[in-house]
Design a protein around this motif. Sequence first.
Motif, short mmCIF file in Angstrom:
data_model
loop_
_atom_site.label_atom_id
_atom_site.label_comp_id
_atom_site.label_asym_id
_atom_site.label_seq_id
_atom_site.Cartn_x
_atom_site.Cartn_y
_atom_site.Cartn_z
N LEU A 93 0.83 -1.21 0.00
CA LEU A 93 0.00 0.00 0.00
C LEU A 93 0.87 1.26 0.00
O LEU A 93 0.56 2.24 -0.67
CB LEU A 93 -0.90 0.02 1.24
N GLN A 94 1.94 1.21 0.75
CA GLN A 94 2.86 2.36 0.80
C GLN A 94 3.45 2.65 -0.57
O GLN A 94 3.59 3.81 -0.96
CB GLN A 94 3.96 2.08 1.83
N PRO A 99 -6.61 15.88 -1.67
CA PRO A 99 -5.27 16.42 -1.97
C PRO A 99 -4.38 16.47 -0.74
O PRO A 99 -3.17 16.57 -0.84
CB PRO A 99 -5.57 17.83 -2.49
N CYS A 100 -4.97 16.38 0.45
CA CYS A 100 -4.18 16.47 1.69
C CYS A 100 -3.69 15.12 2.16
O CYS A 100 -2.94 15.03 3.12
CB CYS A 100 -5.01 17.10 2.81
N GLU A 152 6.99 9.58 4.50
CA GLU A 152 6.41 9.57 5.85
C GLU A 152 4.89 9.55 5.79
O GLU A 152 4.22 8.79 6.50
CB GLU A 152 6.89 10.80 6.63
N ALA A 153 4.32 10.37 4.92
CA ALA A 153 2.86 10.41 4.76
C ALA A 153 2.36 9.11 4.15
O ALA A 153 1.29 8.60 4.53
CB ALA A 153 2.46 11.61 3.91
N ALA A 154 3.10 8.56 3.21
CA ALA A 154 2.69 7.30 2.57
C ALA A 154 2.64 6.18 3.59
O ALA A 154 1.69 5.37 3.60
CB ALA A 154 3.65 6.95 1.43
N ARG A 155 3.61 6.11 4.48
CA ARG A 155 3.63 5.08 5.53
C ARG A 155 2.44 5.27 6.48
O ARG A 155 1.73 4.31 6.79
CB ARG A 155 4.96 5.17 6.29
N ARG A 156 2.23 6.48 6.92
CA ARG A 156 1.13 6.78 7.84
C ARG A 156 -0.22 6.43 7.19
O ARG A 156 -1.07 5.79 7.80
CB ARG A 156 1.17 8.25 8.25
N ASN A 157 -0.40 6.83 5.96
CA ASN A 157 -1.65 6.55 5.26
C ASN A 157 -1.82 5.06 4.97
O ASN A 157 -2.94 4.54 5.02
CB ASN A 157 -1.72 7.36 3.97
N ALA A 158 -0.73 4.39 4.65
CA ALA A 158 -0.81 2.95 4.40
C ALA A 158 -1.30 2.21 5.64
O ALA A 158 -2.14 1.31 5.56
CB ALA A 158 0.54 2.41 3.95
N VAL A 161 2.00 2.11 -3.42
CA VAL A 161 0.92 2.72 -4.20
C VAL A 161 0.76 4.18 -3.81
O VAL A 161 0.61 5.06 -4.67
CB VAL A 161 -0.40 1.95 -3.98
N LEU A 162 0.81 4.45 -2.51
CA LEU A 162 0.60 5.81 -2.01
C LEU A 162 1.80 6.72 -2.24
O LEU A 162 1.65 7.94 -2.31
CB LEU A 162 0.27 5.77 -0.51
N ALA A 163 2.99 6.15 -2.35
CA ALA A 163 4.21 6.95 -2.47
C ALA A 163 4.24 7.78 -3.74
O ALA A 163 4.94 8.79 -3.81
CB ALA A 163 5.44 6.05 -2.41
N ALA A 164 3.47 7.38 -4.73
CA ALA A 164 3.44 8.14 -5.99
C ALA A 164 2.84 9.53 -5.79
O ALA A 164 3.15 10.45 -6.54
CB ALA A 164 2.63 7.38 -7.03
N ASP A 165 2.00 9.66 -4.76
CA ASP A 165 1.30 10.94 -4.54
C ASP A 165 1.66 11.65 -3.25
O ASP A 165 1.09 12.70 -2.94
CB ASP A 165 -0.22 10.70 -4.54
N SER A 166 2.57 11.10 -2.46
CA SER A 166 2.92 11.76 -1.19
C SER A 166 4.34 11.41 -0.78
O SER A 166 4.96 10.51 -1.34
CB SER A 166 1.94 11.32 -0.10
#
Length: 197
Positions: free
Chosen positions: A135-136, A195-196, A146-152, A138-143
């Motif tokens: 998941l991280q 966007p946040c 640190e944010a990608a890890r937290r969101n994942a 996938v999310l790393a492309a847009d953040s």
Amino acid sequence: MKVSKEQNAYNRDALVAAASSLFQKQGFAATGVAQISEEAGLTQGGFYGHFKSKNLLVEAACRQSLAKGHDSWRAMLGSAGNDLETLIDAYVSSAHVEAIAEGCPMAAYTCEIKSQDDAIKDTFTHGFENMVGLLQEVLAADSVDEAARRNALFFMCSMIGSVAMARATRATDPQLADEIIAATRENLKTVANSPCS
């Protein structure tokens, strides 16, 4: 009569597959060696020829089902325009809630893992980290990382929790179970497209 290497491997795989399905449907404590052996088409003696203890089978079944889930997610990436929404739709769904035996072991095992031995806990934690890591990615492309890890972590725990709660309430209140899934899916997609995030 001596069993061939191929048959031996087949028997072991049958035990792990049967155990994985039964553990996810019934739980670790409620599933015995005799039932697993019968489901796999083997005797209890055949079971102990492959695993010295039930705990070793729990560990193997947990490892295999977590790896299968990870591979399934990996195969979905790139299949649609939004990888995160694809994963959310696949996981947070009524079909997944109903497919307990074939579904994600994290939603099935979460409450039981704390009472298992350290090897099983480590296997579960490693499998969870692998899913979060995917998941991280996938999310790393847009953040940022640190944010990608937290969101994942947020997405993974929300997804697991919603499926576990929907399963827990489905028998007594199917409408509530469906509501849990629909609300979680909708809100996760809202966060995913914010966007946040």
